[in-house]
Write a protein that holds these residues in place. Sequence first.
Motif, PDB file in Angstrom:
ATOM      1  N   UNK A  27       0.828  -1.207   0.000  1.00  0.00           N
ATOM      2  CA  UNK A  27       0.000   0.000   0.000  1.00  0.00           C
ATOM      3  C   UNK A  27       0.861   1.255   0.000  1.00  0.00           C
ATOM      4  N   UNK A  28       1.971   1.206   0.726  1.00  0.00           N
ATOM      5  CA  UNK A  28       2.872   2.350   0.781  1.00  0.00           C
ATOM      6  C   UNK A  28       3.574   2.579  -0.546  1.00  0.00           C
ATOM      7  N   UNK A  29       3.942   1.485  -1.219  1.00  0.00           N
ATOM      8  CA  UNK A  29       4.709   1.596  -2.463  1.00  0.00           C
ATOM      9  C   UNK A  29       3.825   1.768  -3.698  1.00  0.00           C
ATOM     10  N   UNK A  30       2.750   0.995  -3.783  1.00  0.00           N
ATOM     11  CA  UNK A  30       1.943   0.957  -5.005  1.00  0.00           C
ATOM     12  C   UNK A  30       0.513   1.443  -4.815  1.00  0.00           C
ATOM     13  N   UNK A  31       0.042   1.478  -3.567  1.00  0.00           N
ATOM     14  CA  UNK A  31      -1.359   1.808  -3.348  1.00  0.00           C
ATOM     15  C   UNK A  31      -2.252   0.660  -3.805  1.00  0.00           C
ATOM     16  N   UNK A  32      -3.512   0.966  -4.092  1.00  0.00           N
ATOM     17  CA  UNK A  32      -4.451  -0.046  -4.574  1.00  0.00           C
ATOM     18  C   UNK A  32      -4.511  -0.017  -6.098  1.00  0.00           C
ATOM     19  N   UNK A  33      -5.060  -1.078  -6.658  1.00  0.00           N
ATOM     20  CA  UNK A  33      -5.197  -1.160  -8.106  1.00  0.00           C
ATOM     21  C   UNK A  33      -6.454  -0.409  -8.533  1.00  0.00           C
ATOM     22  N   UNK A  34      -6.301   0.849  -8.889  1.00  0.00           N
ATOM     23  CA  UNK A  34      -7.435   1.687  -9.290  1.00  0.00           C
ATOM     24  C   UNK A  34      -7.534   1.790 -10.805  1.00  0.00           C
ATOM     25  N   UNK A  35      -7.153   0.728 -11.497  1.00  0.00           N
ATOM     26  CA  UNK A  35      -7.203   0.718 -12.963  1.00  0.00           C
ATOM     27  C   UNK A  35      -8.600   1.021 -13.512  1.00  0.00           C
ATOM     28  N   UNK A  36      -9.699   0.602 -12.837  1.00  0.00           N
ATOM     29  CA  UNK A  36     -11.024   0.906 -13.385  1.00  0.00           C
ATOM     30  C   UNK A  36     -11.319   2.396 -13.480  1.00  0.00           C
ATOM     31  N   UNK A  37     -10.591   3.211 -12.688  1.00  0.00           N
ATOM     32  CA  UNK A  37     -10.803   4.648 -12.779  1.00  0.00           C
ATOM     33  C   UNK A  37     -10.343   5.138 -14.146  1.00  0.00           C
ATOM     34  N   UNK A  38     -11.119   5.922 -14.786  1.00  0.00           N
ATOM     35  CA  UNK A  38     -10.764   6.452 -16.096  1.00  0.00           C
ATOM     36  C   UNK A  38     -10.174   7.843 -15.931  1.00  0.00           C
ATOM     37  N   UNK A  39      -8.976   8.069 -16.455  1.00  0.00           N
ATOM     38  CA  UNK A  39      -8.362   9.381 -16.382  1.00  0.00           C
ATOM     39  C   UNK A  39      -9.086  10.324 -17.333  1.00  0.00           C
ATOM     40  N   UNK A  40      -8.618  11.539 -17.405  1.00  0.00           N
ATOM     41  CA  UNK A  40      -9.224  12.533 -18.281  1.00  0.00           C
ATOM     42  C   UNK A  40      -9.276  12.023 -19.719  1.00  0.00           C
ATOM     43  N   UNK A  41     -10.416  12.181 -20.353  1.00  0.00           N
ATOM     44  CA  UNK A  41     -10.580  11.759 -21.740  1.00  0.00           C
ATOM     45  C   UNK A  41     -11.688  12.592 -22.359  1.00  0.00           C
ATOM     46  N   UNK A  42     -11.883  12.393 -23.664  1.00  0.00           N
ATOM     47  CA  UNK A  42     -12.933  13.112 -24.381  1.00  0.00           C
ATOM     48  C   UNK A  42     -13.880  12.104 -25.025  1.00  0.00           C
ATOM     49  N   UNK A 188      -7.795  -4.677   3.763  1.00  0.00           N
ATOM     50  CA  UNK A 188      -7.066  -3.700   2.945  1.00  0.00           C
ATOM     51  C   UNK A 188      -5.758  -4.295   2.424  1.00  0.00           C
ATOM     52  N   UNK A 189      -5.082  -5.057   3.270  1.00  0.00           N
ATOM     53  CA  UNK A 189      -3.814  -5.664   2.864  1.00  0.00           C
ATOM     54  C   UNK A 189      -4.028  -6.679   1.758  1.00  0.00           C
ATOM     55  N   UNK A 190      -5.066  -7.493   1.879  1.00  0.00           N
ATOM     56  CA  UNK A 190      -5.339  -8.497   0.841  1.00  0.00           C
ATOM     57  C   UNK A 190      -5.669  -7.832  -0.497  1.00  0.00           C
ATOM     58  N   UNK A 191      -6.436  -6.746  -0.454  1.00  0.00           N
ATOM     59  CA  UNK A 191      -6.747  -6.024  -1.684  1.00  0.00           C
ATOM     60  C   UNK A 191      -5.485  -5.494  -2.347  1.00  0.00           C
ATOM     61  N   UNK A 192      -4.560  -5.003  -1.514  1.00  0.00           N
ATOM     62  CA  UNK A 192      -3.316  -4.460  -2.060  1.00  0.00           C
ATOM     63  C   UNK A 192      -2.419  -5.556  -2.613  1.00  0.00           C
ATOM     64  N   UNK A 193      -2.346  -6.680  -1.924  1.00  0.00           N
ATOM     65  CA  UNK A 193      -1.477  -7.784  -2.360  1.00  0.00           C
ATOM     66  C   UNK A 193      -2.014  -8.440  -3.620  1.00  0.00           C
ATOM     67  N   UNK A 194      -3.299  -8.712  -3.651  1.00  0.00           N
ATOM     68  CA  UNK A 194      -3.904  -9.411  -4.792  1.00  0.00           C
ATOM     69  C   UNK A 194      -4.101  -8.497  -5.989  1.00  0.00           C
ATOM     70  N   UNK A 195      -3.935  -7.175  -5.802  1.00  0.00           N
ATOM     71  CA  UNK A 195      -4.087  -6.199  -6.879  1.00  0.00           C
ATOM     72  C   UNK A 195      -5.474  -6.313  -7.516  1.00  0.00           C
ATOM     73  N   UNK A 196      -6.472  -6.473  -6.678  1.00  0.00           N
ATOM     74  CA  UNK A 196      -7.845  -6.587  -7.158  1.00  0.00           C
ATOM     75  C   UNK A 196      -8.319  -5.221  -7.647  1.00  0.00           C
ATOM     76  N   UNK A 197      -8.823  -5.129  -8.884  1.00  0.00           N
ATOM     77  CA  UNK A 197      -9.269  -3.830  -9.404  1.00  0.00           C
ATOM     78  C   UNK A 197     -10.398  -3.251  -8.562  1.00  0.00           C
ATOM     79  N   UNK A 198     -10.273  -1.985  -8.236  1.00  0.00           N
ATOM     80  CA  UNK A 198     -11.285  -1.344  -7.416  1.00  0.00           C
ATOM     81  C   UNK A 198     -11.254   0.155  -7.654  1.00  0.00           C
TER      82      UNK A 198
END
Length: 336
Positions: A27-42, A188-198
Amino acid sequence: MTKRPLKLLPVWLAISAVIIVAGIILMSLLGFNTAPERAKSYSFEVRYDVSVEIDPQKVSALEGICEQQFEAHNVSAAARQDGNDVTYNMTVITYVFSGDTSADALKLAKKGIDDAIKANAGLSEALISVDYYELSNVGGFAYDATWRGALGLTVGAIVALVYIGIRFGVGNAVTGLVLCAHDVAFTLSFLAIARIPTYTFAPLLFAAIAAVFSVVFWLIHCAQLRDAKKDAALRNLPSADAVSYAWENSWKKILIIAAAGIAMFAVAGGLAAAGVRLALLPAMISVAVAAYSSVLLGPALHIHIKGAFDKFFAKHKRYSGKKKAENRAAPEASEN
């Protein structure tokens, strides 16, 4: 007699410690896997009515105009999505452009498409609209709703812990508090370790769900301890035997409720839309973690916590009884 799973406290502590420490590091190094979040786009939308939809040549001409204008203004769509606007009975073509695309270029492309449609005899009479929108941090889960939900569940867990302290004793509340903190950290630790998208704030909700289920499961164990205390044949059992008795009568109930909770989130997540699914399915982890701690870690830990509190109250009771005896003897001595 103490059951074997309750004798393995060092094992449960080691498992939890490894997961939680590893999770904190990730969590300190990578945080959570927030890949589902969409960055700025058009989002560039082209809508047309049924008069165009029923004519493949008109559809092809309209698509060709769009592609020509995009190419003329040096913009390239990262994705295309075809859909329908049922409210206005129109077909929608959505072109998605990355956030670094020039807004001025899209504006010029829109004007070029509008002008080309007016110049096309087959399209000029049709109902066609062209527009584009900027999207930023768009996800399928409402941040405010997540935050409020997590806060509400947390408050509920705290109130339940206070109730345990009043209804079942301080020792039970202490163990419940430890389990709540453990389940939050473990989830929280399991979510960070497993890199589950959230989504960004979803881990807070999953942690709160784990805390609530943790308290609910521990209440079942506390109720069994209270029943043992009410039974004249069991009230004088040593701490380890009392906890073992409660565990034997509660672990199946806890697992049944946990299975029902996991099934509920699984079915709801399976039937939900893709965005909502990411906010429901990981909640199964929260329930599983709470079940693990309440069936294995909690009772094994509570043997020691209950033993310490029982010794304290027994010593305090003996001391109070001695003081009362001395106070009764004092008046008798003064009369003599």
